[in-house]
Design an enzyme around this catalytic site. Sequence first.
Site, PDB file in Angstrom:
ATOM      1  N   ARG A   1     -49.228 -18.720   1.654  1.00 51.33           N
ATOM      2  CA  ARG A   1     -49.363 -18.107   3.060  1.00 51.33           C
ATOM      3  C   ARG A   1     -50.680 -18.109   3.642  1.00 51.33           C
ATOM      4  O   ARG A   1     -50.930 -17.390   4.701  1.00 51.33           O
ATOM      5  CB  ARG A   1     -48.397 -17.102   3.220  1.00 51.33           C
ATOM      6  CG  ARG A   1     -46.961 -17.506   2.802  1.00 51.33           C
ATOM      7  CD  ARG A   1     -46.250 -18.401   3.525  1.00 51.33           C
ATOM      8  NE  ARG A   1     -45.118 -18.821   3.040  1.00 51.33           N
ATOM      9  CZ  ARG A   1     -45.075 -20.045   2.215  1.00 51.33           C
ATOM     10  NH1 ARG A   1     -46.021 -20.775   2.019  1.00 51.33           N
ATOM     11  NH2 ARG A   1     -43.620 -20.267   1.705  1.00 51.33           N
TER      12      ARG A   1
ATOM     13  N   SER B   1     -39.990 -14.195   7.013  1.00 49.88           N
ATOM     14  CA  SER B   1     -40.102 -13.167   5.909  1.00 49.88           C
ATOM     15  C   SER B   1     -41.346 -12.006   6.467  1.00 49.88           C
ATOM     16  O   SER B   1     -42.128 -12.494   6.965  1.00 49.88           O
ATOM     17  CB  SER B   1     -40.656 -13.855   4.651  1.00 49.88           C
ATOM     18  OG  SER B   1     -39.727 -14.740   4.252  1.00 49.88           O
TER      19      SER B   1
ATOM     20  N   GLU C   1     -46.499 -10.755   5.429  1.00 45.94           N
ATOM     21  CA  GLU C   1     -46.663 -12.165   5.566  1.00 45.94           C
ATOM     22  C   GLU C   1     -46.838 -12.327   7.311  1.00 45.94           C
ATOM     23  O   GLU C   1     -47.401 -12.924   7.751  1.00 45.94           O
ATOM     24  CB  GLU C   1     -45.229 -12.982   5.374  1.00 45.94           C
ATOM     25  CG  GLU C   1     -45.540 -14.373   5.558  1.00 45.94           C
ATOM     26  CD  GLU C   1     -44.628 -15.229   4.800  1.00 45.94           C
ATOM     27  OE1 GLU C   1     -44.138 -14.874   3.642  1.00 45.94           O
ATOM     28  OE2 GLU C   1     -44.186 -16.134   5.248  1.00 45.94           O
TER      29      GLU C   1
HETATM   30  C1  LIG Z   1     -36.100 -17.782  11.386  1.00 44.44           C
HETATM   31  C2  LIG Z   1     -37.486 -17.955  10.672  1.00 44.44           C
HETATM   32  C3  LIG Z   1     -37.717 -18.460   9.645  1.00 44.44           C
HETATM   33  C4  LIG Z   1     -38.766 -18.974   9.016  1.00 44.44           C
HETATM   34  N1  LIG Z   1     -38.988 -19.597   7.825  1.00 44.44           N
HETATM   35  C5  LIG Z   1     -40.040 -19.838   7.202  1.00 44.44           C
HETATM   36  C6  LIG Z   1     -40.013 -20.496   5.876  1.00 44.44           C
HETATM   37  O1  LIG Z   1     -39.332 -20.787   5.489  1.00 44.44           O
HETATM   38  N2  LIG Z   1     -41.393 -20.704   5.678  1.00 44.44           N
HETATM   39  C7  LIG Z   1     -42.667 -20.247   6.162  1.00 44.44           C
HETATM   40  O2  LIG Z   1     -43.579 -20.442   5.476  1.00 44.44           O
HETATM   41  N3  LIG Z   1     -42.421 -19.665   7.199  1.00 44.44           N
HETATM   42  C8  LIG Z   1     -41.217 -19.226   7.781  1.00 44.44           C
HETATM   43  N4  LIG Z   1     -41.327 -18.689   9.081  1.00 44.44           N
HETATM   44  C9  LIG Z   1     -42.444 -17.994   9.667  1.00 44.44           C
HETATM   45  C10 LIG Z   1     -42.876 -18.936  10.389  1.00 44.44           C
HETATM   46  O3  LIG Z   1     -42.384 -19.822  11.202  1.00 44.44           O
HETATM   47  C11 LIG Z   1     -44.451 -19.828   9.960  1.00 44.44           C
HETATM   48  O4  LIG Z   1     -45.330 -18.872   9.484  1.00 44.44           O
HETATM   49  C12 LIG Z   1     -45.065 -20.775  10.889  1.00 44.44           C
HETATM   50  O5  LIG Z   1     -45.715 -21.747  10.360  1.00 44.44           O
HETATM   51  C13 LIG Z   1     -45.792 -19.967  12.090  1.00 44.44           C
HETATM   52  O6  LIG Z   1     -46.295 -20.839  13.218  1.00 44.44           O
HETATM   53  P1  LIG Z   1     -46.262 -20.562  14.506  1.00 44.44           P
HETATM   54  O7  LIG Z   1     -46.653 -21.708  15.243  1.00 44.44           O
HETATM   55  O8  LIG Z   1     -44.934 -19.932  15.152  1.00 44.44           O
HETATM   56  O9  LIG Z   1     -47.315 -19.464  14.394  1.00 44.44           O
HETATM   57  P2  LIG Z   1     -47.601 -18.077  15.205  1.00 44.44           P
HETATM   58  O10 LIG Z   1     -46.531 -17.099  14.758  1.00 44.44           O
HETATM   59  O11 LIG Z   1     -47.553 -18.256  16.690  1.00 44.44           O
HETATM   60  O12 LIG Z   1     -48.930 -17.601  14.386  1.00 44.44           O
HETATM   61  C14 LIG Z   1     -49.066 -17.389  13.087  1.00 44.44           C
HETATM   62  C15 LIG Z   1     -50.525 -17.270  12.821  1.00 44.44           C
HETATM   63  O13 LIG Z   1     -50.991 -18.665  12.874  1.00 44.44           O
HETATM   64  C16 LIG Z   1     -52.164 -18.596  13.830  1.00 44.44           C
HETATM   65  N5  LIG Z   1     -52.361 -19.781  14.480  1.00 44.44           N
HETATM   66  C17 LIG Z   1     -51.221 -20.499  15.174  1.00 44.44           C
HETATM   67  N6  LIG Z   1     -51.672 -21.706  15.856  1.00 44.44           N
HETATM   68  C18 LIG Z   1     -52.823 -21.871  15.536  1.00 44.44           C
HETATM   69  C19 LIG Z   1     -53.768 -22.759  15.761  1.00 44.44           C
HETATM   70  N7  LIG Z   1     -53.519 -23.699  16.569  1.00 44.44           N
HETATM   71  N8  LIG Z   1     -55.083 -22.422  15.208  1.00 44.44           N
HETATM   72  C20 LIG Z   1     -55.354 -21.509  14.652  1.00 44.44           C
HETATM   73  N9  LIG Z   1     -54.458 -20.510  14.208  1.00 44.44           N
HETATM   74  C21 LIG Z   1     -53.023 -20.586  14.694  1.00 44.44           C
HETATM   75  C22 LIG Z   1     -51.996 -17.321  14.510  1.00 44.44           C
HETATM   76  O14 LIG Z   1     -53.061 -16.777  15.153  1.00 44.44           O
HETATM   77  C23 LIG Z   1     -51.215 -16.435  13.633  1.00 44.44           C
HETATM   78  O15 LIG Z   1     -52.388 -15.954  12.756  1.00 44.44           O
HETATM   79  C24 LIG Z   1     -39.950 -18.226   9.677  1.00 44.44           C
HETATM   80  C25 LIG Z   1     -39.893 -17.582  10.772  1.00 44.44           C
HETATM   81  C26 LIG Z   1     -38.639 -17.717  11.522  1.00 44.44           C
HETATM   82  C27 LIG Z   1     -38.488 -16.869  12.814  1.00 44.44           C
END
Ligand SMILES: Cc1cc2nc3c(=O)[nH]c(=O)nc-3n(C[C@H](O)[C@H](O)[C@H](O)COP(=O)(O)OP(=O)(O)OC[C@H]3O[C@@H](n4cnc5c(N)ncnc54)[C@H](O)[C@@H]3O)c2cc1C
Length: 305
Positions: A175, A224, A300
């Site tokens: 992660r 998580s 996380e």
């Molecule tokens: C119901 C649910 C289930 C999930 N299941 C999983 C799973 O199975 N596995 C898993 O790994 N995660 C899971 N997650 C967590 C999440 O979906 C992941 O971590 C996902 O990759 C985050 O992406 P996001 O675009 O929503 O990022 P955000 O939540 O918007 O941001 C997360 C981080 O990424 C950074 N970020 C976002 N976009 C950029 C960019 N373009 N450039 C630089 N930094 C950036 C942000 O600054 C922040 O630090 C889950 C979440 C939910 C709500």
Amino acid sequence: MKLEDLEKVKFSDNSKLKFDYELSNLNWFNIGGKSKIYLLANSLRDLSKFLKQYNRRGKLFILGAGSNVLFDDNTFDGLIIKLGKNFNNISKLNENLIISGSSCLDKKVSEFAMENEIEGFEFLSCIPGSIGGGIKMNAGCYGKEFKDIIVSVQAIDFLGNVSTIPSSKITFNYRSTNLPKDLIYLSGTFKGSLSTKEKIKIGIDNLKNKKQLSQPFRVKTGGSTFKNPIDQTDKKVWKLIKESIDIKETNKMFGDAMLSEKHCNFMINKDKASSKDMKNLINFIKEKVYNKTGVNLELEIVLTS
Ligand SMILES: Cc1cc2nc3c(=O)[nH]c(=O)nc-3n(C[C@H](O)[C@H](O)[C@H](O)COP(=O)(O)OP(=O)(O)OC[C@H]3O[C@@H](n4cnc5c(N)ncnc54)[C@H](O)[C@@H]3O)c2cc1C
């Protein structure tokens, strides 16, 4: 912080600059105060121009789909950037290579790969984030992570310098990665292997079923809350939490902030929880787990302040 000059930046691609912008609708928890400055950047041209003008004068946070972030109740005293329209394209580069903009949802990339009969992207169908967030978090599930498909990442730093980073130059951890913190991912190039649509669809359906059986859905959550403490114990974090607290009792203690009874590492905003409620719940769990098991849990989900 001086802001007047930022308003004068001329955008070519209809990017939107806002002040005191509400954040609660931009994240899965539906929590958060405002951002002092908010930019919806619709193109690299606009983004680069704005970054040069902003010139790192204050805090800067990049928001993806908001599925892993817990904003503070207080105003974020800086700039939040979300990538818009021109970062939402996906193309096939050759028979097994895909390039995707950072604001594309993982699910959309998984579907695109299936339509093009490219295997290896099935796990993306279970992660509700964007490609940018997935690169940052090295997101993954069911034995696959972004590291397994990334070929290269295109990025711009906070001062507006663009680069392409091959995966061989990136160390991927659980992660996280070792990439500098001041990078905005613009797009990623990903590699899979050739397969058939039917086979890929079966894989996707299997993973989605598994996910639905083990995790809550259609709730306000950030996924998580804590990482599995792989360097301290083999036990999964949900097990440590279950051993350390009475979940039903805990769920009466922090307003509308609660833990999912289906998967107790998922925090849920039942209705009107504040960020403070969520953080109190986080601290309570951390302390209880530490006292009971000696394990120090690491978040996380990403907090902003
Ligand atoms: C119901 C649910 C289930 C999930 N299941 C999983 C799973 O199975 N596995 C898993 O790994 N995660 C899971 N997650 C967590 C999440 O979906 C992941 O971590 C996902 O990759 C985050 O992406 P996001 O675009 O929503 O990022 P955000 O939540 O918007 O941001 C997360 C981080 O990424 C950074 N970020 C976002 N976009 C950029 C960019 N373009 N450039 C630089 N930094 C950036 C942000 O600054 C922040 O630090 C889950 C979440 C939910 C709500």
